[in-house]
Design a protein around this motif. Structure first.
Motif, mmCIF file in Angstrom:
data_model
loop_
_atom_site.group_PDB
_atom_site.id
_atom_site.type_symbol
_atom_site.label_atom_id
_atom_site.label_comp_id
_atom_site.label_asym_id
_atom_site.label_seq_id
_atom_site.Cartn_x
_atom_site.Cartn_y
_atom_site.Cartn_z
ATOM 1 N N LEU A 10 0.984 -1.157 0.034
ATOM 2 C CA LEU A 10 0.103 -0.238 0.359
ATOM 3 C C LEU A 10 0.919 1.268 0.457
ATOM 4 O O LEU A 10 1.594 1.265 1.105
ATOM 5 C CB LEU A 10 -1.183 0.371 1.521
ATOM 6 C CG LEU A 10 -1.614 1.533 1.522
ATOM 7 C CD1 LEU A 10 -2.689 2.107 0.816
ATOM 8 C CD2 LEU A 10 -2.666 1.029 2.506
ATOM 9 N N VAL A 11 1.116 1.692 -0.836
ATOM 10 C CA VAL A 11 1.444 3.213 -1.320
ATOM 11 C C VAL A 11 0.428 4.599 -0.773
ATOM 12 O O VAL A 11 -0.234 4.939 -1.605
ATOM 13 C CB VAL A 11 2.384 3.387 -2.687
ATOM 14 C CG1 VAL A 11 2.598 4.746 -3.328
ATOM 15 C CG2 VAL A 11 2.892 2.634 -3.235
ATOM 16 N N GLY A 12 1.275 5.337 0.507
ATOM 17 C CA GLY A 12 0.131 6.104 0.931
ATOM 18 C C GLY A 12 -0.420 5.861 2.255
ATOM 19 O O GLY A 12 -1.010 4.567 1.592
ATOM 20 N N TYR A 13 0.037 6.244 3.662
ATOM 21 C CA TYR A 13 -1.066 6.120 4.175
ATOM 22 C C TYR A 13 -1.328 7.971 5.140
ATOM 23 O O TYR A 13 -1.699 7.811 5.953
ATOM 24 C CB TYR A 13 0.093 6.202 5.242
ATOM 25 C CG TYR A 13 -0.581 4.717 6.429
ATOM 26 C CD1 TYR A 13 -1.842 2.835 5.541
ATOM 27 C CD2 TYR A 13 -0.511 5.305 7.842
ATOM 28 C CE1 TYR A 13 -1.658 2.481 6.878
ATOM 29 C CE2 TYR A 13 -1.345 4.113 8.549
ATOM 30 C CZ TYR A 13 -2.100 2.847 8.226
ATOM 31 O OH TYR A 13 -3.059 2.085 8.967
ATOM 32 N N GLY A 14 -1.804 8.718 4.366
ATOM 33 C CA GLY A 14 -2.985 8.807 4.610
ATOM 34 C C GLY A 14 -4.564 9.525 4.762
ATOM 35 O O GLY A 14 -4.564 8.279 5.266
ATOM 36 N N LEU A 15 -5.768 9.984 4.394
ATOM 37 C CA LEU A 15 -6.538 9.424 4.167
ATOM 38 C C LEU A 15 -6.866 8.411 3.554
ATOM 39 O O LEU A 15 -7.989 7.713 4.254
ATOM 40 C CB LEU A 15 -7.777 11.383 3.795
ATOM 41 C CG LEU A 15 -9.284 10.324 3.949
ATOM 42 C CD1 LEU A 15 -9.704 11.079 5.565
ATOM 43 C CD2 LEU A 15 -10.044 11.771 2.881
ATOM 44 N N ALA A 16 -6.862 8.414 2.022
ATOM 45 C CA ALA A 16 -7.727 7.208 1.332
ATOM 46 C C ALA A 16 -6.681 5.892 2.318
ATOM 47 O O ALA A 16 -7.419 4.894 1.763
ATOM 48 C CB ALA A 16 -6.870 7.596 0.549
ATOM 49 N N GLY A 17 -5.164 6.239 2.406
ATOM 50 C CA GLY A 17 -4.777 4.442 2.914
ATOM 51 C C GLY A 17 -4.815 4.264 4.274
ATOM 52 O O GLY A 17 -5.288 3.383 4.264
ATOM 53 N N SER A 18 -5.589 5.157 5.292
ATOM 54 C CA SER A 18 -4.981 4.885 6.762
ATOM 55 C C SER A 18 -6.291 4.592 6.439
ATOM 56 O O SER A 18 -7.186 3.316 7.513
ATOM 57 C CB SER A 18 -5.131 5.789 7.710
ATOM 58 O OG SER A 18 -5.230 7.096 7.787
ATOM 59 N N VAL A 19 -7.076 5.484 6.029
ATOM 60 C CA VAL A 19 -9.069 5.028 7.259
ATOM 61 C C VAL A 19 -9.799 4.302 5.878
ATOM 62 O O VAL A 19 -10.584 2.859 5.824
ATOM 63 C CB VAL A 19 -9.239 6.702 6.745
ATOM 64 C CG1 VAL A 19 -11.319 6.341 6.623
ATOM 65 C CG2 VAL A 19 -9.137 7.537 7.509
ATOM 66 N N PHE A 20 -9.558 3.992 4.495
ATOM 67 C CA PHE A 20 -9.970 3.469 3.351
ATOM 68 C C PHE A 20 -9.065 1.780 3.572
ATOM 69 O O PHE A 20 -9.888 0.708 3.442
ATOM 70 C CB PHE A 20 -10.630 3.922 1.911
ATOM 71 C CG PHE A 20 -11.897 4.556 2.550
ATOM 72 C CD1 PHE A 20 -13.250 4.824 2.724
ATOM 73 C CD2 PHE A 20 -11.160 6.662 2.430
ATOM 74 C CE1 PHE A 20 -14.338 5.719 2.739
ATOM 75 C CE2 PHE A 20 -12.441 7.298 2.716
ATOM 76 C CZ PHE A 20 -13.609 7.129 2.650
ATOM 77 N N HIS A 21 -8.331 2.233 2.695
ATOM 78 C CA HIS A 21 -7.789 1.309 1.903
ATOM 79 C C HIS A 21 -7.214 -0.108 2.822
ATOM 80 O O HIS A 21 -7.705 -1.073 2.640
ATOM 81 C CB HIS A 21 -6.327 1.555 0.647
ATOM 82 C CG HIS A 21 -6.759 2.071 0.043
ATOM 83 N ND1 HIS A 21 -7.733 1.662 -1.033
ATOM 84 C CD2 HIS A 21 -7.233 3.334 -0.402
ATOM 85 C CE1 HIS A 21 -7.967 2.247 -2.127
ATOM 86 N NE2 HIS A 21 -7.336 3.394 -1.863
ATOM 87 N N ALA A 22 -6.480 0.698 3.908
ATOM 88 C CA ALA A 22 -5.491 -0.194 5.286
ATOM 89 C C ALA A 22 -6.586 -1.299 5.519
ATOM 90 O O ALA A 22 -6.356 -2.558 5.728
ATOM 91 C CB ALA A 22 -4.743 0.355 5.601
ATOM 92 N N PRO A 23 -8.025 -0.783 6.253
ATOM 93 C CA PRO A 23 -8.547 -1.605 6.784
ATOM 94 C C PRO A 23 -9.498 -2.338 6.148
ATOM 95 O O PRO A 23 -9.854 -3.469 6.711
ATOM 96 C CB PRO A 23 -9.982 -0.213 7.691
ATOM 97 C CG PRO A 23 -8.768 0.701 7.435
ATOM 98 C CD PRO A 23 -8.009 1.021 6.603
ATOM 99 N N LEU A 24 -10.014 -2.191 4.532
ATOM 100 C CA LEU A 24 -10.638 -3.018 3.907
ATOM 101 C C LEU A 24 -9.630 -4.049 3.296
ATOM 102 O O LEU A 24 -10.322 -4.719 3.463
ATOM 103 C CB LEU A 24 -10.830 -2.204 3.059
ATOM 104 C CG LEU A 24 -12.421 -1.453 3.383
ATOM 105 C CD1 LEU A 24 -12.908 -0.167 2.001
ATOM 106 C CD2 LEU A 24 -13.821 -1.760 4.064
ATOM 107 N N ILE A 25 -8.412 -4.183 3.077
ATOM 108 C CA ILE A 25 -7.388 -5.218 2.813
ATOM 109 C C ILE A 25 -7.582 -6.019 4.407
ATOM 110 O O ILE A 25 -7.652 -7.409 3.658
ATOM 111 C CB ILE A 25 -6.247 -4.628 2.499
ATOM 112 C CG1 ILE A 25 -6.357 -3.706 1.158
ATOM 113 C CG2 ILE A 25 -5.199 -5.663 2.105
ATOM 114 C CD1 ILE A 25 -5.204 -2.288 1.038
#
Length: 355
Positions: A10-25
């Motif tokens: 996962l490239v990026g851990y701002g709003l999109a990365g931390s709130v959406f992508h990481a938890p859903l992955i």
């Protein structure tokens, strides 16, 4: 799905990365969050706290140096980096998920799509709002013919943020691909095209309302679809009184729905997908009827289907492991970018643009 999970970088851990992508992955069977790329020490600490087993990389180059250890790259970094990072991932032989907008132009999106097709790799665009509760409910109503022939689709993504927050999303530098037209506009345009098909013409108004703001913060887009449906789409950070999220008018009935899908707020609060995910209180259900305002009790309550953001990554995993369809293709994203580019031209030149 069985066997070893696909390893995700996962490239990026701002709003999109931390709130959406990481938890859903992390919540998706068949996927495992392997590496998070961020150079920010606080975000590195946050990622390690939330996912103790995750590996960290300070730069995308560190990630791509061990591409052979990964099975999927997710690009959730600032908009201007989407095309170069996705290109590097595809050339490294890795499937890619890219946050919206996939690119700054439709031409770039189609070039990426062609590269992915040439390499026979998945290139998918994260359009989570296709799994909003209200959108799923509206699709059900349309499939049932509950509204008759739809004449007008109104969609609003409105907020009241009278002071700019700053950052690249509100930058006036065209290279940043900021502003609401490409941010929230990517969502409402994608939803309109999914529901009602290709656009024939586009008219738009974009304004900068707030003192100190550098890019559009109050935008209206009108689409005439090839089937005759008219979509009126509003995205704004300057709306003191919020309108309905959806107002859909048909030949036999209309559907009006207020309030945002609860999934983003739940993810921001640290909640994770599980039993009861994506449901909302009956008091927030929309109404279907004719001849009277829903505010005064007109129509019948329409139960809102649960929102289902986890379905996106479940579909990605199934596409990679079983050859199932790509849930959101880059060519679909390019069609939405055609509309966004036409909207920008329309607003600038004060004309209606034919596609």
């Amino acid at each position: 799905m069985t066997g070893t999970p696909l390893r995700v970088g996962l490239v990026g851990y701002g709003l999109a990365g931390s709130v959406f992508h990481a938890p859903l992955i992390a919540a998706t069977e068949g996927l495992a969050l392997d590496t998070v790329v961020t150079s920010n020490p606080e975000r590195q600490q946050q990622a390690r706290a939330e996912f103790p087993d995750v590996r960290l990389a300070a730069t995308p180059d560190e990630l791509f140096a061990r591409a052979a250890e990964l099975d999927l790259i997710v690009v959730a970094s600032p908009n201007k980096t989407h095309v170069p990072l996705a290109t590097t991932a595809l050339k490294a032989g890795l499937p890619v998920v890219v946050d919206k907008p996939v690119a700054g132009t439709a031409a770039e999106a189609r070039e990426l799509a062609a590269l992915a097709e040439e390499r026979e790799l998945l290139l998918s665009v994260f359009q989570n709002r296709r799994w909003d509760n209200d959108f799923l409910t509206l699709r059900k109503l349309l499939n049932e013919g509950a509204l008759g022939d739809v004449w007008r689709f109104e969609s609003r993504f409105e907020r009241w943020r009278p002071k700019p927050k700053g950052g690249w999303r509100e930058s006036g530098d065209p290279a940043e691909i900021g502003g609401l037209l490409y941010d929230l506009g990517s969502h409402v345009v994608d939803q309109a095209l999914v529901l009602f098909g290709p656009a024939a013409s586009v008219y738009a108004e974009t304004d900068i309302r707030r003192p100190g703001a550098e890019t559009d913060d109050d935008t209206f887009i009108a689409i005439t679809h090839t089937n005759g449906v008219r979509s009126h789409l509003y995205v704004s950070a300057t709306t003191a009184q919020l309108g309905p999220r959806f107002r859909v008018l048909g030949s036999s009935a209309g559907y009006v729905k207020y309030g945002l899908d609860p999934q983003e707020a739940a993810l921001r609060d640290g909640l994770r997908p599980g039993p009861g995910w994506g449901t909302e209180n009956e008091s927030l259900w929309g109404r279907v009827g004719s001849g009277e305002s829903p505010v005064t009790g007109g129509g019948r309550p329409e139960p809102t289907l649960p929102g289902d953001y986890p379905a996106y990554y479940a579909a990605v995993a199934k596409a990679l492991l079983e050859g199932a369809p790509n849930p959101v293709t880059a060519r679909e994203a390019a069609a939405a970018l055609d509309v966004l580019e036409a909207a920008r031209r329309s607003a600038r030149e004060k004309v209606t643009v034919t596609l």
